[in-house]
Design a protein around this motif. Structure first.
Motif, PDB file in Angstrom:
ATOM      1  N   THR A 112       2.796  -3.637  -8.964  1.00 19.32           N
ATOM      2  CA  THR A 112       1.592  -4.049  -8.235  1.00 19.32           C
ATOM      3  C   THR A 112       1.946  -5.062  -7.151  1.00 19.32           C
ATOM      4  N   ARG A 113       2.850  -5.983  -7.467  1.00 21.19           N
ATOM      5  CA  ARG A 113       3.250  -6.970  -6.451  1.00 21.19           C
ATOM      6  C   ARG A 113       3.963  -6.272  -5.288  1.00 21.19           C
ATOM      7  N   THR A 115       3.615  -3.017  -4.397  1.00 19.71           N
ATOM      8  CA  THR A 115       2.683  -2.187  -3.626  1.00 19.71           C
ATOM      9  C   THR A 115       1.853  -3.056  -2.683  1.00 19.71           C
ATOM     10  N   TRP A 116       1.529  -4.253  -3.119  1.00 19.39           N
ATOM     11  CA  TRP A 116       0.779  -5.158  -2.247  1.00 19.39           C
ATOM     12  C   TRP A 116       1.611  -5.547  -1.026  1.00 19.39           C
ATOM     13  N   GLU A 117       2.847  -5.946  -1.268  1.00 20.98           N
ATOM     14  CA  GLU A 117       3.700  -6.412  -0.169  1.00 20.98           C
ATOM     15  C   GLU A 117       4.125  -5.286   0.777  1.00 20.98           C
ATOM     16  N   PHE A 120      -0.083  -2.208   0.874  1.00 23.54           N
ATOM     17  CA  PHE A 120      -1.443  -2.648   1.197  1.00 23.54           C
ATOM     18  C   PHE A 120      -1.472  -3.711   2.292  1.00 23.54           C
ATOM     19  N   LYS A 121      -0.474  -4.568   2.347  1.00 20.83           N
ATOM     20  CA  LYS A 121      -0.444  -5.553   3.436  1.00 20.83           C
ATOM     21  C   LYS A 121      -0.364  -4.871   4.792  1.00 20.83           C
ATOM     22  N   THR A 128       4.466  -8.866   5.526  1.00 19.10           N
ATOM     23  CA  THR A 128       5.180  -8.751   4.264  1.00 19.10           C
ATOM     24  C   THR A 128       6.024 -10.003   4.015  1.00 19.10           C
ATOM     25  N   ASN A 172       0.807   3.610  -9.156  1.00 17.40           N
ATOM     26  CA  ASN A 172       1.701   2.683  -8.462  1.00 17.40           C
ATOM     27  C   ASN A 172       3.017   3.344  -8.095  1.00 17.40           C
TER      28      ASN A 172
END
Length: 213
Positions: A112-113, A115-117, A120-121, A128, A172
């Motif tokens: 999850t961390r 995929t966010w960086e 999704f960012k 990033t 993910n």
């Protein structure tokens, strides 16, 4: 009775519940939740999930939130339909549960961390954080080393058939395979084969066909 899944397309937890429904060949209504208008924080939605998050699942009068609780219910309540996603044998079930816990406690926080960086960012026009990516790439690599060894013992994480232990990884993992950390999966032959296998399942193909173009 009508099955409903309230969620947001591309939300990994919502997709986790959705793929379980497709694996079970269940007819359901997908109810989009409008995050732009903060629909998830309205009194009507909070009556379904007091945390104001997706997904929310309805099976007639029965309501659930939290994606892993939803998948477990679907697997057990509709055991005789579609793919058998859980083992009935107590020892096999216990091993499957171990790897479901590994997904929830180790793979999900790390992935999850990332995929966010890495995903999704970019969507939100944010920068990033390379230091964070480096930290969590190492954590993912160490975890996938464990998976590589596990997959020498059985075809899937939970045993010799596809179960919730594998299914919970799919959203993910799908995102990560479109980023630079795909190389961590590709570098491990058994992990790579497992990832390719589960992400090519017809149920997951149905899920991805619903993504906005």
């Amino acid at each position: 009775m009508t099955i409903k899944l309230h969620g947001l397309i591309r939300s990994p937890p919502a997709l986790r519940a959705m793929v379980a429904l497709f694996e079970k060949d269940l007819d359901f209504e997908f109810v989009p939740v409008e995050f732009a208008t903060r629909e998830q924080k309205t009194p009507q939605f909070l009556a379904l999930n007091p945390f104001g998050q997706v997904p929310v699942f309805e099976d007639g009068d029965f309501k659930l939130f939290e994606s892993r609780a939803i998948t477990k219910y679907v697997a057990e309540a509709y055991a005789d339909i579609g793919t058998s996603l859980v083992f009935k044998d107590s020892k096999k079930s216990a091993i499957q549960t171990v790897w479901m816990e590994v997904e929830g406690q180790k793979f999900d926080p790390t992935s999850t961390r990332l995929t966010w960086e890495l995903h999704f960012k970019q969507i939100f026009g944010l920068t990033t954080d390379e230091a964070v990516v480096t930290e969590f790439e190492k954590k993912l690599a160490d975890l996938l080393d464990v998976y590589e060894h596990r997959l020498t013992e059985s075809k899937y994480l939970g045993g010799d058939s596809f179960t919730l232990a594998d299914l919970h990884h799919m959203p993910n993992m799908h995102i990560l395979m479109g980023t630079r950390v795909r190389s961590l999966f590709d570098a491990r032959p058994r992990v790579s084969e497992w990832a390719s296998d589960i992400l090519s399942r017809p149920a997951w193909v149905k899920v991805t066909s619903m993504f906005p173009k």
